[in-house]
Design a protein around this motif. Structure first.
Motif, PDB file in Angstrom:
ATOM      1  N   LEU A 154     -87.692 -91.482 -47.064  1.00  0.00           N
ATOM      2  CA  LEU A 154     -86.548 -90.979 -46.304  1.00  0.00           C
ATOM      3  C   LEU A 154     -85.248 -91.298 -47.038  1.00  0.00           C
ATOM      4  CD1 LEU A 154     -87.340 -91.869 -42.578  1.00  0.00           C
ATOM      5  CD2 LEU A 154     -88.280 -90.079 -44.035  1.00  0.00           C
ATOM      6  N   PRO A 155     -84.360 -90.295 -47.169  1.00  0.00           N
ATOM      7  CA  PRO A 155     -83.075 -90.604 -47.799  1.00  0.00           C
ATOM      8  C   PRO A 155     -82.222 -91.438 -46.852  1.00  0.00           C
ATOM      9  CG  PRO A 155     -83.060 -88.356 -46.965  1.00  0.00           C
ATOM     10  CD  PRO A 155     -84.440 -88.894 -46.728  1.00  0.00           C
ATOM     11  N   GLU A 156     -81.296 -92.170 -47.432  1.00  0.00           N
ATOM     12  CA  GLU A 156     -80.361 -92.906 -46.593  1.00  0.00           C
ATOM     13  C   GLU A 156     -79.385 -91.901 -45.999  1.00  0.00           C
ATOM     14  OE1 GLU A 156     -77.139 -96.365 -47.206  1.00  0.00           O
ATOM     15  OE2 GLU A 156     -78.867 -96.400 -48.574  1.00  0.00           O
ATOM     16  N   LEU A 157     -79.163 -92.003 -44.710  1.00  0.00           N
ATOM     17  CA  LEU A 157     -78.321 -91.005 -44.054  1.00  0.00           C
ATOM     18  C   LEU A 157     -76.865 -91.146 -44.480  1.00  0.00           C
ATOM     19  CD1 LEU A 157     -79.765 -91.201 -40.421  1.00  0.00           C
ATOM     20  CD2 LEU A 157     -80.164 -89.396 -42.099  1.00  0.00           C
ATOM     21  N   THR A 158     -76.177 -90.028 -44.522  1.00  0.00           N
ATOM     22  CA  THR A 158     -74.734 -90.082 -44.752  1.00  0.00           C
ATOM     23  C   THR A 158     -74.080 -90.565 -43.456  1.00  0.00           C
ATOM     24  OG1 THR A 158     -74.322 -87.846 -43.956  1.00  0.00           O
ATOM     25  CG2 THR A 158     -74.904 -88.066 -46.280  1.00  0.00           C
ATOM     26  N   PRO A 159     -72.837 -91.053 -43.544  1.00  0.00           N
ATOM     27  CA  PRO A 159     -72.178 -91.507 -42.318  1.00  0.00           C
ATOM     28  C   PRO A 159     -72.093 -90.385 -41.272  1.00  0.00           C
ATOM     29  CG  PRO A 159     -70.925 -92.189 -44.250  1.00  0.00           C
ATOM     30  CD  PRO A 159     -72.035 -91.318 -44.745  1.00  0.00           C
ATOM     31  N   GLY A 165     -72.113 -77.972 -39.059  1.00  0.00           N
ATOM     32  CA  GLY A 165     -72.194 -78.648 -40.352  1.00  0.00           C
ATOM     33  C   GLY A 165     -72.043 -77.657 -41.487  1.00  0.00           C
ATOM     34  N   SER A 166     -71.207 -78.002 -42.460  1.00  0.00           N
ATOM     35  CA  SER A 166     -71.002 -77.128 -43.625  1.00  0.00           C
ATOM     36  C   SER A 166     -72.334 -76.821 -44.292  1.00  0.00           C
ATOM     37  CB  SER A 166     -70.131 -77.832 -44.671  1.00  0.00           C
ATOM     38  OG  SER A 166     -68.930 -78.225 -44.114  1.00  0.00           O
ATOM     39  N   THR A 167     -72.356 -75.764 -45.080  1.00  0.00           N
ATOM     40  CA  THR A 167     -73.542 -75.490 -45.886  1.00  0.00           C
ATOM     41  C   THR A 167     -73.720 -76.676 -46.827  1.00  0.00           C
ATOM     42  OG1 THR A 167     -72.055 -74.266 -47.330  1.00  0.00           O
ATOM     43  CG2 THR A 167     -73.411 -72.970 -45.848  1.00  0.00           C
ATOM     44  N   GLY A 168     -74.922 -77.239 -46.821  1.00  0.00           N
ATOM     45  CA  GLY A 168     -75.186 -78.379 -47.708  1.00  0.00           C
ATOM     46  C   GLY A 168     -74.766 -79.723 -47.133  1.00  0.00           C
ATOM     47  N   SER A 169     -74.460 -79.751 -45.837  1.00  0.00           N
ATOM     48  CA  SER A 169     -74.052 -81.023 -45.233  1.00  0.00           C
ATOM     49  C   SER A 169     -75.262 -81.851 -44.798  1.00  0.00           C
ATOM     50  CB  SER A 169     -73.136 -80.772 -44.033  1.00  0.00           C
ATOM     51  OG  SER A 169     -73.820 -80.032 -43.043  1.00  0.00           O
ATOM     52  N   GLY A 170     -76.453 -81.280 -44.921  1.00  0.00           N
ATOM     53  CA  GLY A 170     -77.658 -82.035 -44.580  1.00  0.00           C
ATOM     54  C   GLY A 170     -78.098 -81.849 -43.136  1.00  0.00           C
ATOM     55  N   LYS A 171     -77.953 -80.635 -42.631  1.00  0.00           N
ATOM     56  CA  LYS A 171     -78.374 -80.365 -41.245  1.00  0.00           C
ATOM     57  C   LYS A 171     -79.887 -80.507 -41.100  1.00  0.00           C
ATOM     58  CE  LYS A 171     -76.201 -76.294 -41.028  1.00  0.00           C
ATOM     59  NZ  LYS A 171     -75.342 -76.349 -42.235  1.00  0.00           N
ATOM     60  N   THR A 172     -80.616 -80.043 -42.117  1.00  0.00           N
ATOM     61  CA  THR A 172     -82.076 -80.096 -42.017  1.00  0.00           C
ATOM     62  C   THR A 172     -82.567 -81.536 -41.886  1.00  0.00           C
ATOM     63  OG1 THR A 172     -82.093 -78.131 -43.398  1.00  0.00           O
ATOM     64  CG2 THR A 172     -84.199 -79.213 -43.043  1.00  0.00           C
ATOM     65  N   ARG A 185     -70.165 -82.197 -47.705  1.00  0.00           N
ATOM     66  CA  ARG A 185     -71.455 -81.911 -48.332  1.00  0.00           C
ATOM     67  C   ARG A 185     -72.110 -83.206 -48.782  1.00  0.00           C
ATOM     68  NH1 ARG A 185     -71.431 -76.569 -52.127  1.00  0.00           N
ATOM     69  NH2 ARG A 185     -72.438 -75.375 -50.496  1.00  0.00           N
ATOM     70  N   VAL A 186     -73.430 -83.197 -48.731  1.00  0.00           N
ATOM     71  CA  VAL A 186     -74.181 -84.380 -49.166  1.00  0.00           C
ATOM     72  C   VAL A 186     -73.984 -84.588 -50.663  1.00  0.00           C
ATOM     73  CG1 VAL A 186     -76.492 -85.334 -49.472  1.00  0.00           C
ATOM     74  CG2 VAL A 186     -75.940 -84.065 -47.398  1.00  0.00           C
ATOM     75  N   GLY A 187     -73.870 -85.832 -51.076  1.00  0.00           N
ATOM     76  CA  GLY A 187     -73.888 -86.148 -52.501  1.00  0.00           C
ATOM     77  C   GLY A 187     -72.635 -85.748 -53.248  1.00  0.00           C
ATOM     78  N   HIS A 201     -80.804 -70.042 -49.091  1.00  0.00           N
ATOM     79  CA  HIS A 201     -81.483 -70.504 -50.306  1.00  0.00           C
ATOM     80  C   HIS A 201     -80.667 -71.564 -51.029  1.00  0.00           C
ATOM     81  CE1 HIS A 201     -84.275 -67.341 -49.522  1.00  0.00           C
ATOM     82  NE2 HIS A 201     -83.286 -66.489 -49.448  1.00  0.00           N
ATOM     83  N   ASP A 202     -81.393 -72.524 -51.542  1.00  0.00           N
ATOM     84  CA  ASP A 202     -80.761 -73.663 -52.172  1.00  0.00           C
ATOM     85  C   ASP A 202     -80.763 -73.449 -53.687  1.00  0.00           C
ATOM     86  OD1 ASP A 202     -79.623 -76.087 -52.533  1.00  0.00           O
ATOM     87  OD2 ASP A 202     -81.264 -77.272 -51.711  1.00  0.00           O
ATOM     88  N   PHE A 203     -79.845 -72.613 -54.179  1.00  0.00           N
ATOM     89  CA  PHE A 203     -79.766 -72.352 -55.624  1.00  0.00           C
ATOM     90  C   PHE A 203     -78.973 -73.485 -56.267  1.00  0.00           C
ATOM     91  CE2 PHE A 203     -79.730 -67.871 -53.895  1.00  0.00           C
ATOM     92  CZ  PHE A 203     -81.037 -67.587 -54.234  1.00  0.00           C
ATOM     93  N   ARG A 204     -79.589 -74.115 -57.256  1.00  0.00           N
ATOM     94  CA  ARG A 204     -78.957 -75.297 -57.840  1.00  0.00           C
ATOM     95  C   ARG A 204     -78.025 -74.980 -59.010  1.00  0.00           C
ATOM     96  NH1 ARG A 204     -78.981 -80.313 -55.259  1.00  0.00           N
ATOM     97  NH2 ARG A 204     -79.762 -79.472 -53.307  1.00  0.00           N
ATOM     98  N   ARG A 205     -78.237 -73.813 -59.644  1.00  0.00           N
ATOM     99  CA  ARG A 205     -77.457 -73.564 -60.862  1.00  0.00           C
ATOM    100  C   ARG A 205     -76.339 -72.558 -60.661  1.00  0.00           C
ATOM    101  NH1 ARG A 205     -81.776 -74.186 -65.377  1.00  0.00           N
ATOM    102  NH2 ARG A 205     -83.535 -74.878 -64.130  1.00  0.00           N
ATOM    103  N   GLY A 231     -72.106 -74.485 -55.992  1.00  0.00           N
ATOM    104  CA  GLY A 231     -71.626 -75.861 -56.020  1.00  0.00           C
ATOM    105  C   GLY A 231     -72.482 -76.824 -55.240  1.00  0.00           C
ATOM    106  N   ARG A 232     -73.749 -76.520 -55.089  1.00  0.00           N
ATOM    107  CA  ARG A 232     -74.615 -77.437 -54.360  1.00  0.00           C
ATOM    108  C   ARG A 232     -74.959 -78.641 -55.218  1.00  0.00           C
ATOM    109  NH1 ARG A 232     -76.226 -74.689 -49.649  1.00  0.00           N
ATOM    110  NH2 ARG A 232     -77.977 -76.002 -49.140  1.00  0.00           N
ATOM    111  N   ASP A 233     -74.814 -78.447 -56.519  1.00  0.00           N
ATOM    112  CA  ASP A 233     -75.045 -79.560 -57.427  1.00  0.00           C
ATOM    113  C   ASP A 233     -73.698 -80.239 -57.661  1.00  0.00           C
ATOM    114  OD1 ASP A 233     -75.014 -80.641 -60.305  1.00  0.00           O
ATOM    115  OD2 ASP A 233     -77.149 -80.410 -59.826  1.00  0.00           O
TER     116      ASP A 233
END
Ligand code: ADP
Ligand code: ZN
Ligand code: ZN
Length: 692
Positions: free
Chosen positions: A147-152, A174-181, A331-333, A501-505, A541-543
């Protein structure tokens, strides 16, 4: 009665009888043994045997019978019961009853249409065999998840959700990429720990495989099943049974899954709750999101609606304090949302803008990504090569002979296809009217854009994803995999590529021509455009490392439009505030409640006459006194489809109960009214319509 007749009990049965659509309640049958409510049965109806569900007594009409089907007191016996199947839960019956009442459909139609089709075909022996096989369904074997450590923000959201009451509704903004899932998964875990089942809804069938993979990884020792229209009939039955029997702990699915039979439901998640796909466009035209909210209350299950761009309906409920609002703006990370830039098309040389659709600024931005080995996503919400072909000599256009619409030019197979009725022909060699050989595409769709990009960016690997390229099963997955593997430089597509979709590049997202929605006659077009562009922006900008170089480019003739100003600031809250203020001033949803009555006839006149007669009936019922407004009948935006003329009439009320009361009295009259209008082919009511 003769002495030989065994003592019989009377049971109410909701039957599948589309030909008796006026039939709103359950019918009565006799049975030689008591049958518990929720039992699936086969009963005679007219000359046929149909499937039905034994209905809780209070809901049925003890003397009900099919109109015109003989004297009401001669009850016929139930033919067979699927006794090896545990009865459908009482709450399931209540949900179906509510949906039938609210969306103004017959009880049996709703009840049977939401059961797996295969179930209706099996007899009890066959079903018993299927149930035996089912015992082999087991969770996939897999390592314990890390399990990842949760963001605040995630921690805070989860604390808020833990404190909420059962049956309450929370809006997770939650923004796209904020870790809703991640938040959903923690909630699911809580629900499972409490011994209850979790239902997770997604808008698109395309999004189920990746979600399933993420859940399988997180819950390796739990049985997870999916419910959507892409399953084979046998799979669908198996998954449905696993849910119904309480074997499946987690059910993932599209809108139909809201009706899954879940004996120990504890949580419903509606991801991307704003998505119009949650509203069915046929049959009962139900909103799975709205039914999820109802079902949560009914069964004491927690309901979480998640979105980066909530619907105005849900946002307003949060503003009023009816939904608990939880925000995760970051966004996470450390990823940041891309910078949004606008290309003012008024300043682009006319030739370049008209012919190429690609402004020099966009081409340069694409070029920079190519040089850095990054990916770009180019969005155009229209498939095909061009929306119409035109003769430059006489002005002939590629209209559809059966519809009031143009046929779209598809270059791959050189066809003209009607996107409304499907009528397809080879492109003529010369103008059918004047014989001129010079017929030209006008405007552009994704096919042409793909070609133009290949031309503008020699050597670039351009790929296209839309409904045309993904018709075959599995092609979307293959195409997405090649994007993820870095085999594509520029991805062109419709809204299909913007969602989830979670496109990283991807470091550049471009919207080529989004302006049309700003001036649509549909008052929700702006809301949808904003959501789509925010979603699309979320692909870049997900990365975290690439986030700083990420941007969204919007080509527009109206760069000062307020919608774009809100987009520039990624400011959903400002957009929602101004949209809701406008809606309130104009008394439009969510400040008003609507239903749309549609009619189809051989002529516009027939369709509109029937609507006018329907309006007369509503007025006679006191619509005006009840504050319900009936707007004049009008042709639908595409008035003729497949040689059928279509018209519609908007019905509006300041209150939901006011509208519901009128509809309940009005519907039986409309069934009767139909018979008086020769040439009327079909009519339908759409409660809370999304497209007007
Ligand atoms: P959303 O659904 O809000 O768009 P996701 O749930 O897909 O966002 O999360 C975006 C990415 O961040 C995913 O790759 C996910 O695995 C990752 N992620 C989510 N929460 C955390 C966390 N607390 N720590 C590290 N990574 C996380
Ligand atoms: Zn011509
Ligand atoms: Zn057509």
């Amino acid at each position: 009665m003769s002495e030989l007749t065994p003592p019989a009990t009377v049971v109410s049965v909701a039957v599948d009888a589309p030909q008796h659509s006026a039939l709103r309640s359950a019918l009565s049958y006799t049975s030689d043994r008591p049958l518990p409510a929720g039992t699936v049965v086969h009963v005679p109806l007219g000359k046929r045997t149909v499937c039905g569900v034994v209905w809780p007594a209070a809901a049925g009409d003890p003397l009900g019978s099919v109109p015109g089907d003989g004297p009401p007191l001669e009850l016929r016996p139930v033919e067979a019961a699927l006794s090896s199947l545990a009865p459908l839960p009482h709450e399931w019956c209540k949900l179906v009853q509510f949906a039938a009442n609210y969306y103004q459909r017959s009880l049996g139609e709703v009840a049977l249409s939401v059961l797996p089709p295969e179930l209706r075909k099996l007899n009890d022996t066959q079903l018993a065999q299927r149930l035996k096989k089912l015992q082999k369904l087991a969770p996939a074997g897999g390592p314990a998840p890390v399990l990842p450590e949760l963001t605040p923000e995630q921690t805070q959201a989860l604390e808020g959700l833990a404190a909420a009451d059962a049956g309450s509704v929370a809006l997770l903004h939650g923004s796209t990429g904020s870790g809703k899932t991640e938040v959903y998964q923690r909630l699911v875990a809580r629900s499972l720990d409490a011994g209850r089942q979790a239902l997770v809804l997604v808008p698109e069938i395309n999004l189920t495989p990746q979600l399933e993979a993420r859940f399988a990884e997180r819950f390796p020792d739990r049985l997870i099943v999916s419910l959507h229209s892409g399953l084979t009939p046998a799979q669908r039955l198996r998954h449905w049974l696993a849910a119904h029997l309480g074997q499946a702990d987690i059910v993932l699915g599209t809108r139909m899954a809201v009706f899954a039979s879940l004996p120990r439901l504890g949580l419903i998640v509606v991801d991307e709750e704003h998505d119009p796909s949650y509203k069915s466009q046929e049959g009962a035209r139900y909103s799975a999101r709205d039914l999820a909210v109802y079902r949560g209350k009914l069964e004491g299950a927690q309901v979480v609606l998640g979105s980066a761009t909530p619907s105005m309906e849900s946002w307003q409920q949060a503003e009023r304090g009816r939904y608990l609002r939880l925000s995760m703006p970051a966004r996470v990370g450390g990823g940041v949302l891309p910078q949004v830039r606008f290309v003012d098309m008024n300043h682009v040389p006319k030739d370049a803008a008209y012919n190429a659709a690609l402004s020099p600024a966009l081409v340069a931005a694409l070029q920079r990504r190519l040089e850095r080995g990054e990916q770009s996503l180019v969005l155009l919400n229209r498939r095909g090569y061009s929306p119409v072909l035109q003769c430059l000599e006489c002005g002939w256009k590629s209209g559809c002979p059966h519809c009031s619409a143009w046929r779209v030019f598809h270059r791959v197979d050189r066809t003209l296809r009607c996107h409304h009725c499907g009528y397809t022909e080879r492109v003529p060699r010369a103008c059918p009217d004047c014989g001129n050989a010079d017929i030209q595409p006008v405007g552009r769709g994704t096919e042409r854009l793909e070609e133009q990009l290949e031309h503008a960016l020699p050597g670039a690997r351009v790929a296209r994803i839309d409904a045309d390229t993904t018709r075959l099963k599995g092609t979307l997955e293959t195409q997405l995999a090649s994007v993820h593997a870095g085999e594509v430089d520029v991805l062109v597509g419709t809204q299909m590529v913007a969602k989830g979709h979670d496109f990283r590049r991807v470091t550049l997202v471009a919207a080529v021509n989004p302006d049309a929605a700003l001036f649509s006659s549909d008052f929700r077009a702006g809301e949808r455009l904003f959501a789509l562009l925010m979603q699309a922006a979320g692909r870049a900008g997900r990365d975290a490392e690439q986030a700083a170089r990420s941007e969204m480019l919007v080509q527009t003739w109206h760069p000062t439009h307020p919608l774009y100003a809100a987009l520039r600031g990624h400011d959903y809250t400002a957009f929602a505030a101004s949209t809701l203020a406008e809606r309130e001033m104009a008394a439009m949803p969510p400040f008003a409640h609507q239903a749309l009555l549609r009619a189809e006839g051989r002529t516009q006149e027939i369709a509109q006459d029937w609507l006018a007669a329907a309006a007369g009936a509503a007025e006679a019922l006191g619509a005006a006194d009840a504050g319900v407004t009936l707007y004049p009948p009008v042709p639908m935006a595409v008035a003729r489809v497949a040689n059928v003329e279509r018209a519609q009439m908007l019905v509006e009320s300041p209150t939901r109960p006011g509208l519901q009361r009128l509809l309940a009295q009005w519907m039986p009259q409309l069934h009767a009214l139909r018979a008086e209008h020769k040439g009327l082919l079909r009519w339908a009511i759409d409660v809370d319509p999304l497209a007007i």
